[in-house]
Design an enzyme around this catalytic site. Structure first.
Site, PDB file in Angstrom:
ATOM      1  N   CYS A   1      -7.579   4.075   5.218  1.00  0.00           N
ATOM      2  CA  CYS A   1      -6.166   3.700   5.116  1.00  0.00           C
ATOM      3  C   CYS A   1      -5.374   4.065   6.367  1.00  0.00           C
ATOM      4  O   CYS A   1      -5.286   5.244   6.741  1.00  0.00           O
ATOM      5  CB  CYS A   1      -5.540   4.362   3.887  1.00  0.00           C
TER       6      CYS A   1
ATOM      7  N   GLU B   1       4.760  11.969   3.061  1.00  0.00           N
ATOM      8  CA  GLU B   1       5.693  11.621   1.984  1.00  0.00           C
ATOM      9  C   GLU B   1       5.418  12.448   0.730  1.00  0.00           C
ATOM     10  O   GLU B   1       6.347  12.950   0.085  1.00  0.00           O
ATOM     11  CB  GLU B   1       5.544  10.136   1.686  1.00  0.00           C
TER      12      GLU B   1
ATOM     13  N   SER C   1       1.678   5.299  -3.213  1.00  0.00           N
ATOM     14  CA  SER C   1       2.461   6.539  -3.221  1.00  0.00           C
ATOM     15  C   SER C   1       3.011   6.841  -4.611  1.00  0.00           C
ATOM     16  O   SER C   1       2.968   7.986  -5.078  1.00  0.00           O
ATOM     17  CB  SER C   1       3.610   6.453  -2.214  1.00  0.00           C
TER      18      SER C   1
ATOM     19  N   GLU D   1       3.059   1.170  -3.757  1.00  0.00           N
ATOM     20  CA  GLU D   1       2.296   1.309  -4.994  1.00  0.00           C
ATOM     21  C   GLU D   1       1.397   2.540  -4.982  1.00  0.00           C
ATOM     22  O   GLU D   1       1.347   3.292  -5.957  1.00  0.00           O
ATOM     23  CB  GLU D   1       1.451   0.054  -5.235  1.00  0.00           C
TER      24      GLU D   1
ATOM     25  N   ALA E   1       0.835  -1.201   0.000  1.00  0.00           N
ATOM     26  CA  ALA E   1       0.000   0.000   0.000  1.00  0.00           C
ATOM     27  C   ALA E   1       0.869   1.250   0.000  1.00  0.00           C
ATOM     28  O   ALA E   1       0.618   2.199  -0.744  1.00  0.00           O
ATOM     29  CB  ALA E   1      -0.923  -0.012   1.212  1.00  0.00           C
TER      30      ALA E   1
END
Length: 317
Positions: A267, A276, A168, A166, A163
């Protein structure tokens, strides 16, 4: 039996379960996340982003392959406490596993996913046992102190990689491409820009569930055994919720998108993803204020996990 390495990860994964099992699996991981790991990593994420950008050619580079792909896996490795020597393997394993989520994967895709699941689980088991004996300041050390079984810890770690990596990569690539196509620049609040990138071209387009008993959804009865798909990408363009939903507005506020899901399956890594994205967008445009597309982006051709293989860019200033 052949699919067992892959199935083992999913059988023990919170996303594949509903309450009360989902609650039991999610709570200890949420508590571990709440111990300050995300903010602890923020300076390091900015440092990693600047290092990667310092290695590219401003006259032309692939922002996916040279920046968006390596950054999240470096971050996840730091978060979990995986040695940097294993980072190339983490990227390959993640890409192999998530290809199974597309419609009708080929035998070769299945073989690669099963092998990747087995290899990744083996590494995580080894690290968890090491951390149980000699804890460090990382998430695997904290997971090793929870009531989760070893299989459940492994499944949680793999979920965080897949999670975190991919999603991000795809959020960044999709959002940046949309932004550059329109000649936009994140000149204002970067946090608002990140939210609009998440909304405008969602990385996760749909999520499926199978009814375990007849249930009514919007006046339609879904029978036991039937599947229903939640179209997250469509929800994020709902004109009843968003003004001018097909326009990309980097100052959109409020922005109640559902790119991270909603409800009990919201999430868990959303704070990490937001941090990020904030740091990577900030670093990219600080390094290359004249950034623009230098060619046509190459789509992955996937639907469930939507994204680009490559996005050629250059500093055109």
């Amino acid at each position: 039996a052949y699919l067992e390495p892959f199935n083992l990860l999913h059988r023990n994964q919170m996303m594949e379960n509903e309450p009360p099992e989902h609650t039991r699996l999610r709570r200890p991981v949420a508590q571990v996340f709440g111990r300050g790991h995300v903010e602890r990593l923020r300076p390091r994420v900015g440092e990693l982003a600047r290092q990667l950008l310092g290695e590219v050619d401003p006259a032309g580079f692939d922002v996916i392959g040279q920046f968006a792909e390596p950054l999240p896996v470096l971050v996840i490795a730091e978060l979990l406490g995986v040695p940097s020597s294993s980072v190339p393997e983490l990227r390959a394993w993640s890409q192999a596993i998530v290809r199974m989520y597309e419609v009708e994967p080929s035998p070769a895709v299945v073989d690669a996913a099963v092998a990747a699941a087995a290899d990744f689980a083996g590494l995580v088991r080894e690290l968890i046992r090491e951390r149980a004996a000699r804890p460090r300041e990382d998430l695997l050390s904290d997971l090793a102190t929870t009531e989760l079984s070893e299989d459940e810890m492994v499944a949680s770690a793999v979920l965080l990689l897949n999670a975190g990596h991919e999603a991000s990569v795809n959020v960044f690539g999709n959002g940046l491409t949309a932004l550059l196509r329109r000649g936009l620049r994140p000149s204002g609040d970067i946090a608002l820009c990140v939210e609009e990138m998440l909304r405008f071209d969602s990385a996760l387009q749909l999520f499926e569930r199978t009814a375990v008993e007849p249930v009514s959804v919007g006046g339609v009865t879904v029978e036991e055994g039937q599947r229903i798909a939640v179209l997250l990408g469509a929800a994020n363009r709902d004109p009843a919720v968003f003004d001018a939903p097909d326009e990309m507005r980097l100052d959109r506020d409020p922005n109640p998108h559902v790119a991270f899901g909603v409800g009990v399956h919201f999430c868990l890594g959303a704070p990490l993803a937001r941090m990020e994205l904030f740091e990577s967008v900030t670093a990219l445009f600080a390094a290359f204020p004249g950034l623009g597309l230098a060619g046509e982006p190459e789509s992955r051709g996937t639907f469930v996990l939507r994204g680009y293989h490559s996005v050629p860019v250059a500093d055109l200033a």
